[in-house]
Design a protein around this motif. Structure first.
Motif, PDB file in Angstrom:
ATOM      1  N   UNK A 297       0.927  -1.214   0.042  1.00 36.19           N
ATOM      2  CA  UNK A 297       0.072   0.083   0.013  1.00 36.19           C
ATOM      3  C   UNK A 297       0.899   1.200   0.047  1.00 36.19           C
ATOM      4  N   UNK A 298       2.064   1.272   0.770  1.00 36.88           N
ATOM      5  CA  UNK A 298       2.731   2.492   1.147  1.00 36.88           C
ATOM      6  C   UNK A 298       3.507   2.797  -0.204  1.00 36.88           C
ATOM      7  N   UNK A 299       4.002   1.771  -0.883  1.00 35.36           N
ATOM      8  CA  UNK A 299       5.110   1.928  -2.003  1.00 35.36           C
ATOM      9  C   UNK A 299       4.176   2.623  -3.192  1.00 35.36           C
ATOM     10  N   UNK A 300       3.082   1.845  -3.579  1.00 34.63           N
ATOM     11  CA  UNK A 300       2.439   2.709  -4.793  1.00 34.63           C
ATOM     12  C   UNK A 300       1.828   3.936  -4.616  1.00 34.63           C
ATOM     13  N   UNK A 301       1.460   4.283  -3.330  1.00 36.91           N
ATOM     14  CA  UNK A 301       1.273   5.861  -3.007  1.00 36.91           C
ATOM     15  C   UNK A 301       2.301   6.679  -3.407  1.00 36.91           C
ATOM     16  N   UNK A 302       3.578   6.479  -2.879  1.00 37.97           N
ATOM     17  CA  UNK A 302       4.731   7.113  -3.241  1.00 37.97           C
ATOM     18  C   UNK A 302       4.989   7.328  -4.770  1.00 37.97           C
ATOM     19  N   UNK A 303       5.092   6.138  -5.292  1.00 37.22           N
ATOM     20  CA  UNK A 303       5.542   5.752  -6.796  1.00 37.22           C
ATOM     21  C   UNK A 303       4.442   6.764  -7.622  1.00 37.22           C
ATOM     22  N   UNK A 304       3.268   6.706  -7.209  1.00 39.66           N
ATOM     23  CA  UNK A 304       2.149   7.374  -8.137  1.00 39.66           C
ATOM     24  C   UNK A 304       2.436   8.840  -7.995  1.00 39.66           C
ATOM     25  N   UNK A 305       2.855   9.623  -6.849  1.00 36.41           N
ATOM     26  CA  UNK A 305       2.799  10.876  -6.645  1.00 36.41           C
ATOM     27  C   UNK A 305       4.250  11.243  -7.511  1.00 36.41           C
ATOM     28  N   UNK A 306       5.321  10.374  -7.431  1.00 41.65           N
ATOM     29  CA  UNK A 306       6.653  10.604  -8.136  1.00 41.65           C
ATOM     30  C   UNK A 306       6.397  10.484  -9.260  1.00 41.65           C
TER      31      UNK A 306
END
Length: 406
Positions: free
Chosen positions: A258-267
């Motif tokens: 859950x955490x990694x995709x959130x950051x990758x999406x904004x990045x």
């Protein structure tokens, strides 16, 4: 920092490799590659800056791919993962020292002494080479956060994590609202951060480096991301989540996936904005969102390595050469981190050989990968020889005294 804590109750020796938790070491070893990739864009100092961070505004297709991938996976993510692991290591150190017979009070004094020396190491690193030093930031956070929160209940830590995350969300929302009513500036706010790299006179670069490092030292404490992951790291260490991943698989999976995709999406959004594929018109708000999503991403990275170690245990693959080599670098992460500066700065900065003036994003990334690979090899050779990293030996000697440094 002149006095040395008494450690008669338990000699301070490096924890044997077989007794160490593999996940934190493996994570540090791999993530030092991302640290290298995060730092090299600073050295492309002759290129005009683009919309995001310190990445050049121009480049060929390969350069643009590197820029988008770095903004997605690396920038504002690695420092939070290392901050989480820094706090986790504090919890491990406390548990180990008290188990060996050191009193809790003395162990706290040892930790304070170690954090003071980390701050000193960071200042020396900034003075001599690198304005983006993070050692001092971690040392300062350890000095401030450990007395305030170490030993507090899980409930207290969770409340403060919630408070800090909420403040970060409010800050991001306010940044978004201000971007809707304030005309964005045409000047590149990040340009001054490159000045020390582009300065041809070494003594002048020292003044610039120390100024930038001093600002970053306190901004790291007040931007909320590192204090938040510090508290999460203390919580995780208390429950041995990375030492015993098989007992926490559900938590690790949720945190990672859950955490990694959130950051990758904004990045990815910021990266596409940077290369001109998107034009959302709210760069400041997107950058703020990108920064604060580094919290779930960095902690998600740590959780991912916990899952990886569980998988390696299930397959009996902990002893494979790549795993041992990467973990060897993780056990010498301070030496590996400083080695990057010893390569990058004299070769690439304008006061050194000045090769950074001829780099693009793609060629800079190649230097980062080559440097990291060399540190993996060096750490593995030290591991086979039964030797600690030189920086780890120096920090241990400074913290405990000469009799405990090997």
């Amino acid at each position: 920092m002149s006095s040395t804590p008494s450690t008669a109750a338990a000699p301070a020796r490096p924890t044997p490799a077989l007794e160490r938790a593999l996940a934190p070491d493996l994570a540090r070893g791999v993530m030092l590659l991302l640290i290298a990739l995060a730092h090299v864009p600073w050295f492309v100092y002759d290129a005009p800056l683009g919309a995001a961070m310190l990445h050049p505004a121009e480049g060929n297709l390969a350069d643009r791919i590197v820029q988008v991938l770095t903004l997605t996976v690396v920038d504002a993510r690695t420092h939070t993962m290392f901050g989480f692991l820094f706090a986790y290591a504090i919890g491990q150190m406390y548990a180990r020292r008290t188990a060996l017979g050191t009193s809790p009070g003395r162990t706290r004094r040892i930790m304070r002494h170690r954090h003071l020396w980390m701050l000193a190491f960071g200042a020396a690193h900034a003075l001599l080479l690198w304005q983006g030093d993070i050692l001092g930031v971690y040392g300062l956070i350890g000095l401030v956060m450990t007395p305030l929160f170490f030993g507090r209940s899980d409930r207290v830590l969770k409340i403060w994590v919630t408070v800090l995350l909420s403040l970060g969300a409010v800050f991001t929302l306010l940044t978004l609202l201000s971007s809707l009513v304030v005309e964005p500036s045409a000047t590149a706010a990040a340009q001054p951060q490159r000045l020390a790299i582009a300065e041809t006179d070494y003594l002048s670069s020292v003044v610039l480096r120390l100024g930038l490092w001093s600002f970053g030292l306190f901004s790291g404490l007040f931007t909320l991301a590192l204090p938040t992951v510090f508290l999460l790291g203390l919580l995780a260490a208390r429950h041995r989540i990375l030492e015993e991943p098989s007992r926490h698989l559900t938590l690790l999976r949720w945190t990672a996936f859950a955490g990694i995709p959130v950051g990758w999406a904004t990045g990815a959004l910021l990266g596409l904005e940077h290369v001109g594929v998107l034009d959302m018109g709210h760069d400041a708000a997107l950058a703020a969102l990108h920064f604060h999503t580094g919290i779930p991403t960095g902690v998600g990275y740590a959780a991912l390595f916990g899952l990886l170690v569980h998988h390696l245990r299930e397959r009996g693959a902990r002893g494979r050469l790549p795993v041992r080599a990467l973990a060897a670098l993780g056990r010498r992460s301070l030496s590996g981190y400083l080695a990057q500066s010893l390569v990058f700065v004299p070769l690439l900065a304008a006061w050194g050989l000045g090769l950074g003036a001829h780099l693009t994003s793609g060629s800079a990334a190649m230097i980062a990968v080559a440097t990291w690979t060399a540190t993996v090899v060096g750490a593995f050779l030290l591991e086979r020889a039964g030797r600690s990293g030189p920086a780890e030996v120096l920090l241990r000697r400074a913290t405990y005294g000469p009799a405990h440094s090997r």
